[in-house]
Design a protein around this motif. Structure first.
Motif, PDB file in Angstrom:
ATOM      1  N   ASP A 174       0.802  -1.230   0.000  1.00  0.00           N
ATOM      2  CA  ASP A 174       0.000   0.000   0.000  1.00  0.00           C
ATOM      3  C   ASP A 174       0.831   1.275   0.000  1.00  0.00           C
ATOM      4  O   ASP A 174       0.321   2.349   0.273  1.00  0.00           O
ATOM      5  N   ARG A 175       2.121   1.182  -0.313  1.00  0.00           N
ATOM      6  CA  ARG A 175       2.958   2.382  -0.326  1.00  0.00           C
ATOM      7  C   ARG A 175       3.715   2.486  -1.642  1.00  0.00           C
ATOM      8  O   ARG A 175       4.936   2.385  -1.711  1.00  0.00           O
ATOM      9  N   ASP A 176       2.958   2.739  -2.695  1.00  0.00           N
ATOM     10  CA  ASP A 176       3.568   2.914  -4.018  1.00  0.00           C
ATOM     11  C   ASP A 176       4.475   4.138  -4.057  1.00  0.00           C
ATOM     12  O   ASP A 176       5.414   4.197  -4.858  1.00  0.00           O
ATOM     13  N   ASP A 177       4.185   5.120  -3.198  1.00  0.00           N
ATOM     14  CA  ASP A 177       5.030   6.317  -3.178  1.00  0.00           C
ATOM     15  C   ASP A 177       6.442   5.986  -2.704  1.00  0.00           C
ATOM     16  O   ASP A 177       7.432   6.464  -3.271  1.00  0.00           O
ATOM     17  N   ILE A 178       6.552   5.120  -1.689  1.00  0.00           N
ATOM     18  CA  ILE A 178       7.872   4.720  -1.194  1.00  0.00           C
ATOM     19  C   ILE A 178       8.591   3.873  -2.242  1.00  0.00           C
ATOM     20  O   ILE A 178       9.789   4.048  -2.491  1.00  0.00           O
ATOM     21  N   ARG A 179       7.849   2.981  -2.869  1.00  0.00           N
ATOM     22  CA  ARG A 179       8.442   2.137  -3.915  1.00  0.00           C
ATOM     23  C   ARG A 179       8.977   2.999  -5.063  1.00  0.00           C
ATOM     24  O   ARG A 179      10.040   2.738  -5.627  1.00  0.00           O
ATOM     25  N   ARG A 180       8.250   4.078  -5.376  1.00  0.00           N
ATOM     26  CA  ARG A 180       8.679   4.966  -6.458  1.00  0.00           C
ATOM     27  C   ARG A 180       9.945   5.730  -6.064  1.00  0.00           C
ATOM     28  O   ARG A 180      10.873   5.861  -6.878  1.00  0.00           O
ATOM     29  N   THR A 181       9.986   6.246  -4.841  1.00  0.00           N
ATOM     30  CA  THR A 181      11.183   6.948  -4.374  1.00  0.00           C
ATOM     31  C   THR A 181      12.395   6.029  -4.418  1.00  0.00           C
ATOM     32  O   THR A 181      13.485   6.422  -4.864  1.00  0.00           O
ATOM     33  N   LEU A 182      12.220   4.802  -3.951  1.00  0.00           N
ATOM     34  CA  LEU A 182      13.310   3.831  -3.945  1.00  0.00           C
ATOM     35  C   LEU A 182      13.814   3.570  -5.359  1.00  0.00           C
ATOM     36  O   LEU A 182      15.035   3.539  -5.602  1.00  0.00           O
ATOM     37  N   ALA A 183      12.899   3.397  -6.299  1.00  0.00           N
ATOM     38  CA  ALA A 183      13.298   3.131  -7.689  1.00  0.00           C
ATOM     39  C   ALA A 183      14.101   4.295  -8.256  1.00  0.00           C
ATOM     40  O   ALA A 183      15.107   4.099  -8.964  1.00  0.00           O
ATOM     41  N   ILE A 184      13.691   5.508  -7.956  1.00  0.00           N
ATOM     42  CA  ILE A 184      14.421   6.684  -8.447  1.00  0.00           C
ATOM     43  C   ILE A 184      15.812   6.743  -7.838  1.00  0.00           C
ATOM     44  O   ILE A 184      16.804   7.018  -8.528  1.00  0.00           O
ATOM     45  N   PHE A 185      15.917   6.471  -6.556  1.00  0.00           N
ATOM     46  CA  PHE A 185      17.224   6.480  -5.897  1.00  0.00           C
ATOM     47  C   PHE A 185      18.165   5.443  -6.523  1.00  0.00           C
ATOM     48  O   PHE A 185      19.350   5.708  -6.730  1.00  0.00           O
ATOM     49  N   LEU A 186      17.626   4.274  -6.815  1.00  0.00           N
ATOM     50  CA  LEU A 186      18.477   3.196  -7.322  1.00  0.00           C
ATOM     51  C   LEU A 186      18.804   3.359  -8.804  1.00  0.00           C
ATOM     52  O   LEU A 186      19.893   2.995  -9.246  1.00  0.00           O
TER      53      LEU A 186
END
Length: 300
Positions: free
Chosen positions: A105-117
Motif C-alpha cells: 500500500d505504499r507505491d510512493d515509497i516504492r517509487r522513491t526507492l526506484a528513483i534512488f536506485l
C-alpha cells in the motif's frame, strides 16, 4: 510575589526533571552520536514539499541552484529533482523504514526507492534517523547505489535547561522534537554551520484542509507541490496501524502546536550557533523565522 516565586521554583523543577530524563536517554543512545559531513557551500536551501514550492521553483530556481540544496521525503517524485541534482536528502517518515518487499500500500515509497536506485547518478548524502539502520529500504540503497552516502542521525528528543540542550544538539547527542521533516532537516543544516539557510515550500497550512465527516472522523487533504490537486482527496488520519480510530481534533491541533513550537526552539538554537534561517516560502504560516523575498542569485 508569592505566586511568581512559586512559578519560578515550579519551572526550575520541571526543567530539572526533563533535563535528567534527557540525559538518561542520551546515555542509552550515546553510541548513535550524529557525525555530519562538512558543508560544501556557505548557503543552503531547504525545500519543503508544500504546494507553494511550485511558485518558488518558477521564480527562484537560479537562486536555489547556486546554494547547497536539501530535499525531503518524496521530493524525488518531481521532475525537477533530476534537474536540481540535490546534494542532500532527508527522510524521517517512519513508514519508509518499516517498508518491505511485501508492502502493498505504499507505491510512493516504492517509487522513491526506484528513483534512488536507477536515476541518482551524482553524489548525494541521504540523512535518516538511526533507527532506520538495517531496514529493508536502507539495505537496498546502500548496496544498490554507491553514489548515495547514508548518514544516520541521532533522533533523541532532548529538552530541559537550554544550555544543556544546546550542548547536546551541537554534539550530535540529540535534537529538538522534529514534528516535521523540515525541523529535522533544518537542525542538521544548522549543525553543519551554514551561514544562511533559506527555507522554501514550507506552507505548514494543513489546518486549511481539515474536515470532519458525519462519523466524526478527522479528514485531511495533504497536497504536495508535485501532486495534481484534482487527484488529491480528503482522507482519514488514523492514529493506529489497524485504522480503527482517527485522530481527535484536539490531538491534531496539539500536533500542529508541537510543530510550530519546534520552529521556535530551532530559531533560538540557530541564533545560538550563529546561523541565520530565512523563510523565503511563497506561502507559509511559520512565524518563527524572518520572512524574505529572494530577488537575485546568491554570490559565492
Amino acid at each position: 510575589m508569592l505566586e511568581a516565586g512559586f512559578n519560578s521554583v515550579s519551572n526550575f523543577l520541571s526543567e530539572l526533571f526533563t533535563s535528567l530524563l534527557s540525559l538518561v536517554k542520551v546515555v542509552l543512545r550515546a553510541r548513535h552520536r550524529t557525525r555530519l559531513p562538512p558543508r560544501q557551500r556557505p548557503v543552503c536551501s531547504v525545500l519543503g514539499n508544500g504546494p507553494s514550492l511550485n511558485e518558488s521553483l518558477t521564480d527562484h530556481l537560479d537562486f536555489i541552484r547556486q546554494t547547497e540544496v536539501v530535499c525531503v521525503n518524496n521530493f524525488a517524485h518531481a521532475d525537477v529533482f533530476l534537474e536540481l541534482r540535490p546534494q542532500n536528502y532527508v527522510i524521517s517518515d517512519p513508514n519508509y523504514f518499516v517498508f518491505t518487499e511485501q508492502t502493498t500500500d505504499r507505491d510512493d515509497i516504492r517509487r522513491t526507492l526506484a528513483i534512488f536506485l536507477e536515476r541518482v547518478n551524482w553524489p548525494m548524502t541521504l540523512y535518516v534517523p538511526h533507527f532506520a539502520k538495517n531496514s529493508y529500504l536502507l539495505g537496498l540503497i546502500e548496496q544498490g547505489n554507491p553514489q548515495i552516502k547514508v548518514v544516520y542521525f541521532n533522533y533523541t528528543v532532548v529538552s530541559g535547561f537550554r544550555w544543556l540542550a544546546y550542548w547536546l544538539y551541537a554534539n550530535g547527542f540529540g535534537m529538538p522534537r522534529a514534528q516535521t521533516v523540515i525541523i529535522a532537516a533544518l537542525t542538521l543544516m544548522v549543525n553543519r554551520r551554514f551561514e544562511t539557510i533559506y527555507l522554501f515550500g514550507a506552507d505548514t497550512s494543513w489546518h486549511e484542509q481539515i474536515r470532519l465527516n458525519d462519523q466524526n472522523q478527522l479528514l485531511i487533504k495533504q497536497i504536495h507541490f508535485y501532486d495534481k490537486p484534482k487527484d488529491v482527496t480528503h482522507q482519514p488520519v488514523y492514529m493506529d496501524a489497524h485504522r480503527q480510530r482517527t485522530f481527535s481534533m484536539s490531538a491534531q491541533f496539539l500536533s500542529l502546536h508541537k510543530a510550530f513550537l519546534g520552529y521556535e526552539v530551532l530559531r533560538d538554537y540557530a541564533n545560538y550557533r550563529g546561523v541565520t534561517i530565512l523563510n523565503a516560502s511563497a506561502k507559509s504560516y511559520i512565524d518563527a523565522f524572518e520572512r524574505v523575498s529572494v530577488k537575485k542569485p546568491v554570490s559565492q
